[in-house]
Design an enzyme around this catalytic site. Structure first.
Site, PDB file in Angstrom:
ATOM      1  CD  GLU A 437       1.540  -6.445  10.997  1.00 31.21           C
ATOM      2  OE1 GLU A 437       2.675  -6.591  11.494  1.00 31.21           O
ATOM      3  OE2 GLU A 437       1.123  -5.353  10.579  1.00 31.21           O
ATOM      4  CD  GLU A 440      -2.372   0.954  11.923  1.00 34.94           C
ATOM      5  OE1 GLU A 440      -1.767   1.999  11.669  1.00 34.94           O
ATOM      6  OE2 GLU A 440      -3.535   0.919  12.353  1.00 34.94           O
TER       7      GLU A 440
END
Length: 804
Positions: A437, A440
């Site tokens: 997401e 990271e």
């Protein structure tokens, strides 16, 4: 004529292991002209990384002055002097640096710009003191640590004679650096860092004992004593230039120094005035609370981070987070293209009325798109990938940039439709779970990723419908509706324990692997592993890890700001992540975050982890929500301005606990992570634009109309895909079986007593599908098999979807 001065070799090969410099910059700058392909950074009163010939290639560690007074006193600018940095102009990133002796005996004042036309940084220097005797005893030395071609090892340093002048020169792999001044060098030497460099030489006995001519293949430094007393009353200029051959670097520095600094400075400022100081782009300053200081800085800083060879390429930051603790293994830093940061930068400029740079950015992204429709996790500006993670939000965001430019009537002759369709198809093939997401560090079902994915799909479908591609539009809308109908199922817990009165709220992410076809889709039961923490302390119940990513649902118009679930989730977030500081209110990314300065103030360590601190950009994101909900946004504007430093640089993170003066860490002020962070500057500009418009700038009316208006038209759809083989669906829904190739499906609702064989409908997106209705009250399950398919993993298998 250019010759080596001599053959005296420095001792101490190869030098100590190289390191970069601090990530929290006091300033960054470049000429507005594309002819001057050079960028500089400042920290603690000295030049740090200088980038050439592109914005992703740092070529130096630092350049500072060393001072000796008499025979017994040695001082280094960045270590021993008190420093103050200020912008010289509101609309241009030129700086005046004042470095003062702690005892008040003298000051070194430097004005720093780049040559407006050549790859040369110019540092005009003046030394002042009321003590004439001290000035007679003061000697000044320039010390430069080259890290050519993005590395400290393997550099070569030389002292050269050019046109009866002595220059300091360095080279690595065909990139050259040259240093000269408008006053002569009295002594010069090159050496290996930590062994025979000028700092070691002077620190040893306050005398420059060495005058080496060469230091080859190591971590090297260049040192020259400057005859500063021979300069005019207003001082002298030091130049550091670069080139792809020795002749180019030397010619550039000598030609730059031949033009009076006052003329260079005037031209440098004049270039920046039109793009930053015009009436349209100045209007948003009226919505600031600091007189426009951060706004004007943000505008010019964002434009500074665009490359001048690969036009439209915008990097995340001219910084390496905690760089002083990192060596040659850290090649990427933040000076790479992250699509997320880049699109936010472009949209920030668009919010300020700049349409040219965002359009260049969109075209650049379209040319960087991979054949499968995706984008690398991050990449060098020539398009070469660096990290290889799949982040669906970074695939979706270019679509929304195209939509925004189209809304502003700023696409000119460029048609983004093909890029949008390819990206939309990628989202539909690889989603709904993302490998990573927006932070990271985790994969699965993310509220923020789902929000931008849905928005991007609706933007694409809107354009498809206007183009007359109604079937494509409907297919894309169906998938967006499928995602939207599952948001709460995937990302809302009913058993949260973070708030004594609220158990139902959004979570940060429901963990799932992209290649797991049967993930656990239960926010109450899943375990989240946070990898930026120590290995023995990474597992947490997913239901009790929260961030404010669900506010993206409000930002784009998918959910109302008055939705009770949104409000309850905000109460949880504020209880766990909110912090008041003297500079303003801020939020942590999520609880248990390990990406940040350690408790003792030392840098984040990938093995030991750290403690995530406050991110200023989250104050802007909260500001969007408050505006949408009718709240007061002013405190959040003030908070972002409070988190910026005096030169208008916004950091990635600010310190969130008691002051640690010995580590230069103060509550509400920058940590050692990246500064300036373009994402934060872009969010600040968009917040001002949102205030000016009375509506969130990123809001998409087509999205809000679809999901907050009349919902009776929305289909009831469950989707089975090879990477999400759903086993249960709601009664009354239609089951859509879709794969990225042609197929024929055999299915039954009565355990194969009767069967239907159906050829899939192939869409122009390269995705084929078959719809199976499940409306009958007596239907308990649907079974199907692929009578013909190109997908080897699906052949011969039978799948069952129960109906409840």
């Amino acid at each position: 004529m250019t010759t080596l001065r001599g053959q005296r070799q420095a001792f101490g090969k190869f030098g100590t292991p190289p390191r970069w410099t601090q990530g929290n910059k006091d300033g960054v700058g470049t000429a507005y002209s594309t002819a001057s392909r050079i960028w500089f950074t400042l920290w603690n009163g000295v030049l740090t990384e200088i980038y050439y010939p592109t914005v992703d290639r740092p070529q130096t560690r630092d350049l500072q002055y060393l001072v000796t007074i008499g025979e017994d006193e040695f001082q280094a600018e960045k270590r021993h002097l008190d420093s103050h940095t200020e912008r010289m102009w509101l609309h241009a990133l030129g700086y005046r640096v004042t470095n003062r002796d702690p005892q008040g005996r003298y000051t070194i004042t430097k004005e720093i710009v780049t040559d407006p036309l050549l790859p040369c940084v110019l540092q005009h220097t003046r030394i002042d003191s009321d003590d004439a005797q001290l000035l007679e005893r003061l000697r000044l030395f320039a010390l430069c640590a080259p890290h050519l071609e993005v590395a400290g090892w393997g550099n070569n340093a030389h002292v050269m004679q050019v046109c009866d002048r002595t220059l300091l020169v360095a080279e690595r792999r065909g990139t050259w650096l040259a240093i000269a001044a408008t006053v002569p060098f009295i002594r010069t030497s090159v050496g290996y860092v930590g062994q025979s460099d000028g700092w070691q030489d002077l620190h040893d006995n306050v005398q420059m004992n060495h005058e080496f001519d060469q230091a080859l293949d190591g971590n090297v430094a260049l040192t020259g004593e400057l005859d500063w007393r021979s300069a005019p009353e207003d001082g002298f200029t030091l130049g550091i230039a670069f080139g792809d051959c020795r002749h180019a670097a030397i010619t550039s520095v000598l030609q730059s120094l031949d033009v009076p600094f006052v003329d260079q400075k005037e031209r440098y400022q004049g270039q920046w005035k039109p793009p930053c100081g015009n009436e349209t782009r100045s209007a948003l300053a009226n919505y600031s609370t600091d007189g426009g200081n951060l706004y004007y800085s943000s505008l010019s800083v964002l434009m500074t981070h665009e490359d001048k060879t690969y036009h439209g390429a915008l990097i995340a930051s001219l910084a390496i987070p905690w760089g002083a603790a990192k060596g040659d293994e850290e090649r990427g830093g933040y000076h790479l293209v992250w699509v997320r940061d880049m699109v936010n930068s472009a949209r920030g400029l668009l919010a300020a009325g700049n349409t040219e740079t965002p359009l260049r950015a969109l075209i650049y992204l379209a040319t960087s798109q991979q054949a499968d429709g995706g984008f690398p996790q991050n990449f060098w500006i020539d398009g070469k990938g660096h990290w290889s993670g799949i982040q669906l939000d970074q695939v979706a965001l270019p679509i929304t940039l195209a939509h925004s430019l189209r809304r502003e009537g700023a696409l000119r002759q460029f048609d983004p439709y093909g890029m949008m369709l390819r990206a939309a198809a990628y989202l539909m093939r690889h989603g709904p779970a993302t490998q990573q997401e927006r932070w990271e560090e985790a994969g699965g079902y993310s509220p923020s990723t789902l929000a931008i994915s849905i928005t991007a799909l609706i933007c694409t479908a809107t354009l498809a419908r206007e183009r007359g591609d109604r079937d494509i539009a409907q297919f894309i809308e169906d998938y967006a509706d499928f995602l939207e109908s599952h948001i709460e199922t995937w990302t809302v817990t009913t058993e949260g324990t973070l708030h004594p009165e609220i158990s139902r709220h959004f979570i940060r992410i429901l963990p799932a692997e992209m290649d797991d076809p049967t993930p656990l889709e239960d926010p109450n039961q899943a375990t989240l592993y946070i990898i930026n923490r120590p290995a023995d302390d990474q597992a947490f119940p997913a239901r009790d890890v929260v961030d404010a990513g669900f506010l993206e649902l409000v930002r784009y118009g998918i959910r109302s700001p008055h939705d009770p679930l949104i409000r309850d989730s905000l109460a949880v977030v504020d209880r766990v992540l909110k912090l008041e500081t003297p500079c303003g209110v801020g939020w942590h990314r999520y609880n248990h975050d390990g990406y940040g300065q350690r408790a003792d103030g030392t840098p984040f360590d990938e093995e030991r982890g750290g403690i995530g601190r406050i991110w200023p950009l989250l104050s802007a994101e909260r500001g969007y929500y408050e505006l949408a909900a009718g709240g007061d946004v002013t405190p959040l504007v003030q908070a972002m301005e409070g988190f910026a430093n005096e030169t208008g640089m916004l950091p990635e993170q600010v310190w969130d606990t008691d002051d640690l003066p010995e580590a230069h860490l103060y509550l509400g002020h920058p940590t050692g992570s990246a500064m300036p962070l373009m994402w934060a500057h872009a969010e600040y500009i968009k917040l001002l634009r949102s205030l000016a418009d009375g509506q969130v700038f990123d809001y998409v009316p087509e999205v809000a109309e679809r999901y907050q208006g009349d919902r009776t038209h929305l289909p009831f759809l469950e989707i089975w895909k090879p990477n999400r083989r759903v086993s249960q669906m709601k009664r009354g829904y239609t089951l859509r079986v879709q794969i990225p190739s042609n197929f024929v499906l055999r299915w039954t609702g009565d355990r194969w007593q009767h069967a239907t064989e159906q050829e899939a409908t192939m869409t122009p997106l390269g995705i084929a599908y078959v719809d199976i209705p499940a409306e009958s009250e007596s239907l308990e399950e649907v079974q199907f098999a692929f009578a013909r398919t190109e997908e080897a993993s699906l052949r011969g298998a039978q799948f069952t979807v129960g109906i409840r």
